[in-house]
Write an enzyme that holds these catalytic residues in place. Structure first.
Site, mmCIF file in Angstrom:
data_model
loop_
_atom_site.group_PDB
_atom_site.id
_atom_site.type_symbol
_atom_site.label_atom_id
_atom_site.label_comp_id
_atom_site.label_asym_id
_atom_site.label_seq_id
_atom_site.Cartn_x
_atom_site.Cartn_y
_atom_site.Cartn_z
ATOM 1 N N LYS A 34 101.105 -21.875 109.170
ATOM 2 C CA LYS A 34 102.349 -21.402 108.570
ATOM 3 C C LYS A 34 103.346 -20.872 109.599
ATOM 4 O O LYS A 34 104.549 -21.087 109.468
ATOM 5 C CB LYS A 34 102.052 -20.301 107.554
ATOM 6 C CG LYS A 34 101.428 -20.788 106.253
ATOM 7 C CD LYS A 34 101.278 -19.613 105.280
ATOM 8 C CE LYS A 34 100.245 -19.878 104.209
ATOM 9 N NZ LYS A 34 100.572 -20.917 103.255
ATOM 10 N N HIS B 61 98.857 -17.001 92.426
ATOM 11 C CA HIS B 61 99.445 -17.940 93.379
ATOM 12 C C HIS B 61 98.937 -19.363 93.196
ATOM 13 O O HIS B 61 99.029 -20.177 94.103
ATOM 14 C CB HIS B 61 99.221 -17.478 94.825
ATOM 15 C CG HIS B 61 99.675 -16.073 95.072
ATOM 16 N ND1 HIS B 61 100.980 -15.688 94.942
ATOM 17 C CD2 HIS B 61 98.995 -14.961 95.397
ATOM 18 C CE1 HIS B 61 101.089 -14.402 95.184
ATOM 19 N NE2 HIS B 61 99.891 -13.923 95.454
ATOM 20 N N GLU C 279 106.402 -11.542 105.940
ATOM 21 C CA GLU C 279 107.637 -12.062 105.359
ATOM 22 C C GLU C 279 108.260 -11.032 104.452
ATOM 23 O O GLU C 279 107.564 -10.208 103.857
ATOM 24 C CB GLU C 279 107.320 -13.286 104.471
ATOM 25 C CG GLU C 279 107.228 -14.571 105.220
ATOM 26 C CD GLU C 279 106.942 -15.748 104.300
ATOM 27 O OE1 GLU C 279 106.907 -15.581 103.060
ATOM 28 O OE2 GLU C 279 106.744 -16.843 104.844
ATOM 29 N N ARG D 43 100.722 -34.316 102.065
ATOM 30 C CA ARG D 43 99.875 -35.165 101.215
ATOM 31 C C ARG D 43 100.555 -35.336 99.867
ATOM 32 O O ARG D 43 101.620 -34.778 99.635
ATOM 33 C CB ARG D 43 98.534 -34.479 101.005
ATOM 34 C CG ARG D 43 98.739 -33.058 100.480
ATOM 35 C CD ARG D 43 97.484 -32.405 99.985
ATOM 36 N NE ARG D 43 97.626 -30.967 99.899
ATOM 37 C CZ ARG D 43 98.193 -30.295 98.908
ATOM 38 N NH1 ARG D 43 98.707 -30.942 97.887
ATOM 39 N NH2 ARG D 43 98.272 -28.986 98.922
HETATM 40 P P1 ADP Z 1 99.336 -20.661 100.038
HETATM 41 O O1 ADP Z 1 99.473 -21.693 101.119
HETATM 42 O O2 ADP Z 1 98.213 -19.693 100.289
HETATM 43 O O3 ADP Z 1 99.315 -21.237 98.660
HETATM 44 P P2 ADP Z 1 102.184 -20.101 100.009
HETATM 45 O O4 ADP Z 1 102.878 -19.696 101.242
HETATM 46 O O5 ADP Z 1 102.337 -21.512 99.555
HETATM 47 O O6 ADP Z 1 100.629 -19.729 100.157
HETATM 48 O O7 ADP Z 1 102.590 -19.149 98.833
HETATM 49 C C1 ADP Z 1 101.950 -19.194 97.567
HETATM 50 C C2 ADP Z 1 102.794 -18.506 96.512
HETATM 51 O O8 ADP Z 1 103.040 -17.142 96.872
HETATM 52 C C3 ADP Z 1 104.173 -19.087 96.311
HETATM 53 O O9 ADP Z 1 104.166 -20.182 95.438
HETATM 54 C C4 ADP Z 1 104.930 -17.902 95.752
HETATM 55 O O10 ADP Z 1 104.641 -17.753 94.381
HETATM 56 C C5 ADP Z 1 104.346 -16.725 96.482
HETATM 57 N N1 ADP Z 1 105.124 -16.374 97.685
HETATM 58 C C6 ADP Z 1 104.999 -16.899 98.925
HETATM 59 N N2 ADP Z 1 105.877 -16.354 99.795
HETATM 60 C C7 ADP Z 1 106.568 -15.435 99.104
HETATM 61 C C8 ADP Z 1 107.611 -14.503 99.445
HETATM 62 N N3 ADP Z 1 108.095 -14.403 100.687
HETATM 63 N N4 ADP Z 1 108.091 -13.712 98.468
HETATM 64 C C9 ADP Z 1 107.587 -13.765 97.201
HETATM 65 N N5 ADP Z 1 106.606 -14.597 96.827
HETATM 66 C C10 ADP Z 1 106.096 -15.424 97.754
#
Ligand code: ADP
Length: 624
Positions: free
Chosen positions: A116, A235, A200, A297
């Site tokens: 990431k 999530h 973040e 993917r």
């Molecule tokens: P993973 O790869 O573990 O699934 P992601 O980075 O894709 O993690 O984030 C998963 C979920 O977390 C997102 O779909 C969103 O709902 C929430 N999320 C991620 N980043 C943020 C953020 N900066 N602020 C609020 N919610 C977030």
């Protein structure tokens, strides 16, 4: 075009890829673990090769065995599906080395997006807006604390190697930061073997909006518009749709452009998804979305994009992998209507969404809309893999129409033998806020009480079950099989008793209820997509037997105990968490079935357990 395609996956995605390959005249090879020898994808493929024992790391994750199967069957391409080896750059390289085409992006593009922090840094450099935050190598508590302060609370700690919401913690204030960091690092270390994190800004009223991109090996790159996946639980996506409700045209254009830029920046080829997080606190705004990550993917939720664009994305993947140009130009890709997908899972919403393993003794899914499924009636949902039963996808001219169609289709589904989230999905799709487009990632938590109401059979269900029991006479002469014992004579001769209540005989059985007897002797009554399981009351079932459920709590599936939350002698309230079980790659909380006193704790944190292992016993008086 390829002659033979091996699908290095299982379940619904393997079946879905086979369908397109067949349409294109490509022969298919399935692979399977011992848990899947009778699975739908094995039956469907032209040929199938056994990989190994059920655990994924001994079967579906064994690159060497998969390449061996490709060689043995003369497959000239491998489609990895999603999950398993789909985002494994080494596997993509091994395919190339073995002279088999990996249907996916180049290994370097997978690597560039794999972590990431690196992906975010790369995107920022390419001019794509990323969530403000800290991506540095200095992982000391002092630096991370100072950076969190600088970003401003609330913040989100994320594992750089993260996925599936693991190693992720929201922190509301400085006082909680150190503890949250420590637990995020611990989870990241155990899940990914890498405890590095990034920080973040936590976006308020977050909406998860992602863009489907596609690139070929001739410099072509397009997007196929967005999907909104804001309906999530822990999530994890639950309901997805395309296009995103309330999306301003300006923002759509900006997102599509940013996504294509992201794909080009990493020399992408094939299908990919660029995930953004949008701040919807004042509606969607073209300057309020940020890059989160790119999935290199095909996504689980790709069918909604297929529905609104009319293209078959697996066909596109195969054409691109074969070396053709993209089948369509950007100007030829348009949005037609609205599509909504629901993920039907074998899980129990009333019990913390715990996966529910067992046999699908009844499985009837609607056949008048798209259903992507990898199981059939009689199949078993095992603890080894994702417990998804099917994805059901509705397409209509309007969002409301699609949601209504989908809810209606789910209401006609009949499933028995294990618990599912079907009724939960129907309620979510029919809720006022969902229909109004008032969605964000907190939707399910906020509405949980309405989406998972108490699940008790009413008179109609009890009566239908009673009638069924009265009519259902066994074929044998064995008196122990006789069902008459369930009927209570005397004052209530006209009723059949179940542990959950009595059903009246006589009178017409209400229409729309289907009843069957499960293998364990219980009665399943299905109505409007909801299944009630009734245990016939048996006067010969000892008091001790009847108390079994209440005097102890046992593991519902094999896994590992990761936390014990109570001590012997402790008084617990109904619903109070007792222990945490890690199973099927997720953490599950086991809760007290009633107010009670803990008599003993029979397992310890770290124990590997089978299903049915007693975790906690309750004192006798309280269980009665
Ligand atoms: P993973 O790869 O573990 O699934 P992601 O980075 O894709 O993690 O984030 C998963 C979920 O977390 C997102 O779909 C969103 O709902 C929430 N999320 C991620 N980043 C943020 C953020 N900066 N602020 C609020 N919610 C977030």
């Amino acid at each position: 075009m390829f002659r033979t395609l091996l699908i290095a996956n299982r379940g619904e995605i393997a079946c879905r890829v086979i369908r397109t390959a067949r349409k294109m005249g490509i022969a298919t090879v399935g692979v399977y673990s011992d848990a899947d020898s009778g699975a739908a994808h094995v039956a469907m493929a032209d040929k199938a090769v056994r990989l190994g024992p059920p655990p994924a790391r001994e079967s579906y994750l064994r690159a060497d065995l998969i390449l061996g199967a490709a060689k043995e069957t003369g497959a000239d391409a491998i489609h990895p599906g999603y999950g398993f080896l789909s985002e494994n750059a080494e596997f993509a390289e091994s395919c190339a080395a073995a002279g088999v085409v990996f249907v996916g992006p180049p290994p370097d593009a997978i690597r560039a997006m794999g972590l990431k922090d690196r992906a975010k840094a790369l995107m920022a450099k390419a001019g794509v807006a990323v969530v403000p935050g800290y991506l540095g190598d200095d992982q000391s508590l002092g630096t991370l604390t100072a950076e969190a302060e600088k970003i401003g609370y609330p913040v989100l700690i994320k594992a750089v190697a993260g996925g599936g919401g693991k190693g992720m913690r929201k922190v509301d204030g400085a006082q909680d930061f150190a503890a949250a960091l420590e637990s995020a690092q611990r989870e990241a270390k155990s899940s990914f073997g890498d405890d590095r994190v990034l920080i973040e800004k936590y976006v308020t009223r977050p909406r998860h909006i992602e863009v489907q991109v596609f690139a070929d090996n001739h410099g072509g790159a397009v997007h196929l518009f967005e999907r909104d996946c804001s309906l999530q639980r822990r999530h994890q996506k639950v309901i997805e749709e395309a296009p995103a409700p309330g999306m301003p045209p300006k923002m759509r254009a900006a997102m599509g452009e940013a996504a294509v830029k992201a794909a080009k920046a990493v020399g992408y080829s094939g299908a990919g998804t660029v995930e953004f997080i949008a701040d919807a606190s004042e509606g969607l705004k073209a300057d309020r979305f940020w890059f989160m990550e790119m999935n290199t993917r095909l996504q689980v939720e790709h069918p909604v994009t297929e529905a609104i664009t009319g293209f078959d994305l697996v066909e596109w993947q195969l054409r691109v992998a074969w070396g053709e140009e993209l089948p369509a130009k950007q100007k030829d890709i348009a949005i037609h209507g609205h599509a909504v997908e629901a993920r039907l899972y074998a899980e129990d919403p009333a019990n913390g969404f715990l996966p529910s393993i067992g046999t699908l003794e009844r499985l009837s899914l609607p056949d008048d809309l798209r259903v992507d499924s990898g199981v059939r009636e009689g199949d078993t949902v095992t603890p080894f893999y994702d417990p998804m039963i099917a994805k059901v996808i509705a397409h209509d001219a309007t969002r409301e129409g699609a949601a209504r169609k989908l809810a209606g289709a789910l209401a006609r589904a009949k499933i028995a033998g294990l618990r599912t989230n079907n009724a939960f999905l129907i309620r979510a799709l029919g809720s006022q806020d969902f229909l109004a487009g008032e969605i964000d990632t907190g939707f399910i938590d906020r509405h949980l009480k309405d989406l998972v109401p108490p699940h008790a059979p009413d008179d109609a269900i009890l009566s239908a079950a009673a009638r069924f029991v009265a009519d259902d006479r066994p074929q044998t002469d064995d008196p122990w099989d006789a069902r008459d014992g369930f009927r209570v004579n005397g004052a209530s001769a006209q009723t059949v008793r179940f542990t959950a209540g009595a059903g009246r005989l006589g009178g017409a059985v209400p229409p729309g209820i289907e009843v069957l007897r499960l293998r364990n002797g219980d009665i399943a009554a299905m109505r409007a997509g909801e299944t009630f399981v009734l245990h016939p009351y048996d006067p010969f079932e000892s008091a001790e037997g009847a108390g079994v459920a209440a005097d102890r709590i046992a593991t519902p599936m094999p896994g590992k105990i990761i936390q014990i939350l109570v001590k012997p002698g402790e008084r617990v309230k109904k619903g109070q968490p007792l222990a945490v079980l890690e199973a099927m790659k997720m953490e599950h909380t086991l809760s007290a079935p009633a107010d009670s006193t803990v008599e003993s704790v029979d397992v310890a944190a770290g124990d590997q357990v089978n299903d049915g292992t007693v975790v906690v016993r309750f004192a006798k008086e309280a269980a009665a």
